[in-house]
Design a protein around this motif. Structure first.
Motif, PDB file in Angstrom:
ATOM      1  N   ALA A 130       0.809  -1.221   0.000  1.00  0.00           N
ATOM      2  CA  ALA A 130       0.000   0.000   0.000  1.00  0.00           C
ATOM      3  C   ALA A 130       0.851   1.284   0.000  1.00  0.00           C
ATOM      4  N   PRO A 131       1.861   1.423   0.883  1.00  0.00           N
ATOM      5  CA  PRO A 131       2.687   2.636   0.816  1.00  0.00           C
ATOM      6  C   PRO A 131       3.439   2.784  -0.503  1.00  0.00           C
ATOM      7  N   VAL A 132       3.862   1.654  -1.100  1.00  0.00           N
ATOM      8  CA  VAL A 132       4.541   1.743  -2.395  1.00  0.00           C
ATOM      9  C   VAL A 132       3.581   2.255  -3.462  1.00  0.00           C
ATOM     10  N   ILE A 133       2.328   1.818  -3.422  1.00  0.00           N
ATOM     11  CA  ILE A 133       1.325   2.322  -4.363  1.00  0.00           C
ATOM     12  C   ILE A 133       1.125   3.827  -4.162  1.00  0.00           C
ATOM     13  N   ILE A 134       1.116   4.262  -2.909  1.00  0.00           N
ATOM     14  CA  ILE A 134       1.002   5.706  -2.623  1.00  0.00           C
ATOM     15  C   ILE A 134       2.192   6.455  -3.218  1.00  0.00           C
ATOM     16  N   VAL A 135       3.374   5.882  -3.097  1.00  0.00           N
ATOM     17  CA  VAL A 135       4.582   6.494  -3.667  1.00  0.00           C
ATOM     18  C   VAL A 135       4.466   6.599  -5.185  1.00  0.00           C
ATOM     19  N   ILE A 136       3.943   5.541  -5.823  1.00  0.00           N
ATOM     20  CA  ILE A 136       3.788   5.548  -7.280  1.00  0.00           C
ATOM     21  C   ILE A 136       2.920   6.723  -7.708  1.00  0.00           C
ATOM     22  N   GLY A 137       1.830   6.979  -6.984  1.00  0.00           N
ATOM     23  CA  GLY A 137       0.943   8.075  -7.336  1.00  0.00           C
ATOM     24  C   GLY A 137       1.512   9.445  -7.023  1.00  0.00           C
ATOM     25  N   LEU A 138       1.955   9.639  -5.774  1.00  0.00           N
ATOM     26  CA  LEU A 138       2.431  10.959  -5.352  1.00  0.00           C
ATOM     27  C   LEU A 138       3.785  11.312  -5.965  1.00  0.00           C
ATOM     28  N   ILE A 359      -4.365   6.657  -7.930  1.00  0.00           N
ATOM     29  CA  ILE A 359      -3.383   5.620  -7.599  1.00  0.00           C
ATOM     30  C   ILE A 359      -2.972   5.731  -6.134  1.00  0.00           C
ATOM     31  N   ALA A 360      -2.642   6.959  -5.716  1.00  0.00           N
ATOM     32  CA  ALA A 360      -2.244   7.165  -4.320  1.00  0.00           C
ATOM     33  C   ALA A 360      -3.391   6.828  -3.368  1.00  0.00           C
ATOM     34  N   ALA A 361      -4.596   7.248  -3.733  1.00  0.00           N
ATOM     35  CA  ALA A 361      -5.755   6.986  -2.876  1.00  0.00           C
ATOM     36  C   ALA A 361      -6.059   5.497  -2.778  1.00  0.00           C
TER      37      ALA A 361
END
Length: 441
Positions: A130-138, A359-361
């Motif tokens: 989940a945090p990696v997905i947040i990184v991908i978006g932000l 993506i981040a959400a």
């Protein structure tokens, strides 16, 4: 799970001609906006992306023995690594990284065939993914905002030219996407990106931001700008490029598994068991390798098309295959490629702001759905390190040509911290997803 009496076409049912064409066109529209957006953002050919999407989908259907009605389109997770890889060594470097991403899928598929899948979910629990997905978006937020605000978003910081016209067009595009997603019903609610691109493009025409000369000069039939190894470029191995792409591939494996679970519920089949995650992952990996050999971005299964399946209740792989054939045919229409290339950066910036935010959400949603407890210092530390290292762009340089940076470094650190920190659950919460679906059959 009981058999759904309202199924229009089951997985292996062949539709009649009118059903086949109309349903396949719906799937084409569902994937179109997102699939062409990725190559436009990373400066690859949108026509090649359509071709690789179509070929990859057909290969996927063959490898899964016609048991999984899944469409494969361009993956957003690889945007930042592709941009970095191109900066390091041009399109050839990006294709090298894409190739090895596909190889990772194949290796994981082999391990799952021999060992089962639970080891993978313990390696990549939600607190890592989940945090990696947040990184991908932000991590891409600055790129999206720059495209929306400036006439020349690729210029050095000192040379950027702010444009009120561009930001207004971007905001209008965002508004159209939000309205489409919120107020439209049925199939049209599934294609807000495509509707946003079309609406933003029309506004851009009136704002004088569109140059039609390329569209007018383009031929109706034209070969896509394929990028072939040993013909278009001489492949050279680079550890730095490989390490940009491979960690992201490891994380997107969990996205694939999530899609298989959702798709299983939609089509009333346990796709995790038959044809199995090994087959579906191998199909996904082969699709990525195909993309790397012709100059397209990495592919992934598409949630938009799963939504179309849920609405139409037409689960036939023949329909999905028809969409793949249509995508391949569209890639050879030169006017379409030129039209896509004429989309102003302001429109793409508006679309990107929404998509990268989503993506981040989605990473935040994963944390909520899995009830991750941030009162637990273990979870707090893992997520904190991943977020700051990934968004902050930290890197470790081992040699002049080999470094780990940004998202790749964040993903690897997250996996390591999850393995070594004490207090790790004996039965990770992500396994409940598989228990849930297994109990339904």
């Amino acid at each position: 799970m009981g058999k759904n009496a309202e199924i229009i076409l089951d997985i292996n049912e062949k539709p009649n001609t009118s059903q086949w064409i109309s349903l396949s066109i719906q799937h084409l529209f569902a994937m179109f906006g997102s699939t062409v957006l990725v190559p436009l953002l990373v400066h690859l050919s949108p026509a090649v992306a359509l071709a690789s999407s179509g070929l990859g989908t057909l290969a996927y259907i063959l490898i899964t023995r016609g048991k999984v009605p899944a469409y494969l389109g361009s993956s957003f997770a690889f945007i930042a690594p592709l941009i970095s890889a191109k900066a390091l060594g041009g399109p050839g470097a990006a294709m090298l990284g894409t190739f090895f991403a596909g190889i990772i899928y194949g290796l994981v598929a082999l391990l799952i065939n021999k060992l089962g899948y639970r080891w993978l979910m313990r390696l990549l629990p939600p607190i890592v993914v989940a945090p990696v997905i947040i990184v991908i978006g932000l991590g891409l937020a600055g790129t999206a905002v720059g495209m929306a605000m400036y006439e020349n978003p690729g210029a050095p910081q000192a040379d950027l030219i702010y444009s009120t016209k561009h930001i207004v067009v971007a905001l209008c595009t965002i508004a159209i996407i939000i309205i489409s997603s919120t107020f439209f019903k049925g199939f049209f609610q599934l294609i807000p990106v495509l509707i946003g691109i079309i609406g933003g493009y029309i506004i851009s025409v009136f704002a004088g931001l569109v140059d039609f000369s390329g569209v007018i000069e383009a031929k109706w039939f034209a070969l896509p700008d394929f990028v072939f190894p040993f013909i278009s470029y001489e492949p050279t191995f680079s550890w730095q490029v490989v390490m940009l792409m491979v960690p992201v591939a490891i994380v997107t494996l969990s996205e694939h598994i999530g899609h298989q679970i959702v798709l299983s519920k939609v089509v009333n089949r346990d796709l995790v068991a038959d044809p199995g995650l090994d087959s579906s992952l191998l199909g996904d990996g082969v699709s990525i390798v195909i993309a790397s050999l012709i100059g397209g971005p990495p592919t992934t299964t598409y949630g938009e098309n799963i939504g179309v399946l849920a609405i139409t209740r037409a689960y036939s792989v023949y329909v999905i295959g028809g969409a793949g054939v249509l995508a391949l045919a569209f890639s050879f229409i030169g006017k379409i490629s030129a039209l896509l290339s004429s989309i102003p950066t302001a429109v793409m910036g508006g679309v990107s702001i929404v998509l990268f935010g989503i993506i981040a959400a989605s990473g935040l949603r994963m944390l909520v759905e899995h009830k991750i407890d941030f009162a637990d210092n273990r979870n707090l530390l893992i997520s904190s390190v991943i977020l700051v290292v990934g968004i902050g762009g930290a890197f470790i340089r081992f040699t002049e040509g080999f470094e780990l940076s940004g998202m790749a470094l964040a993903a690897i650190l997250g996996v390591i911290l999850n393995l070594v920190l004490p207090g790790r659950p004996t039965e990770d919460s992500d396994l409940d997803l598989f228990s849930e679906i297994e109990n339904e059959y």
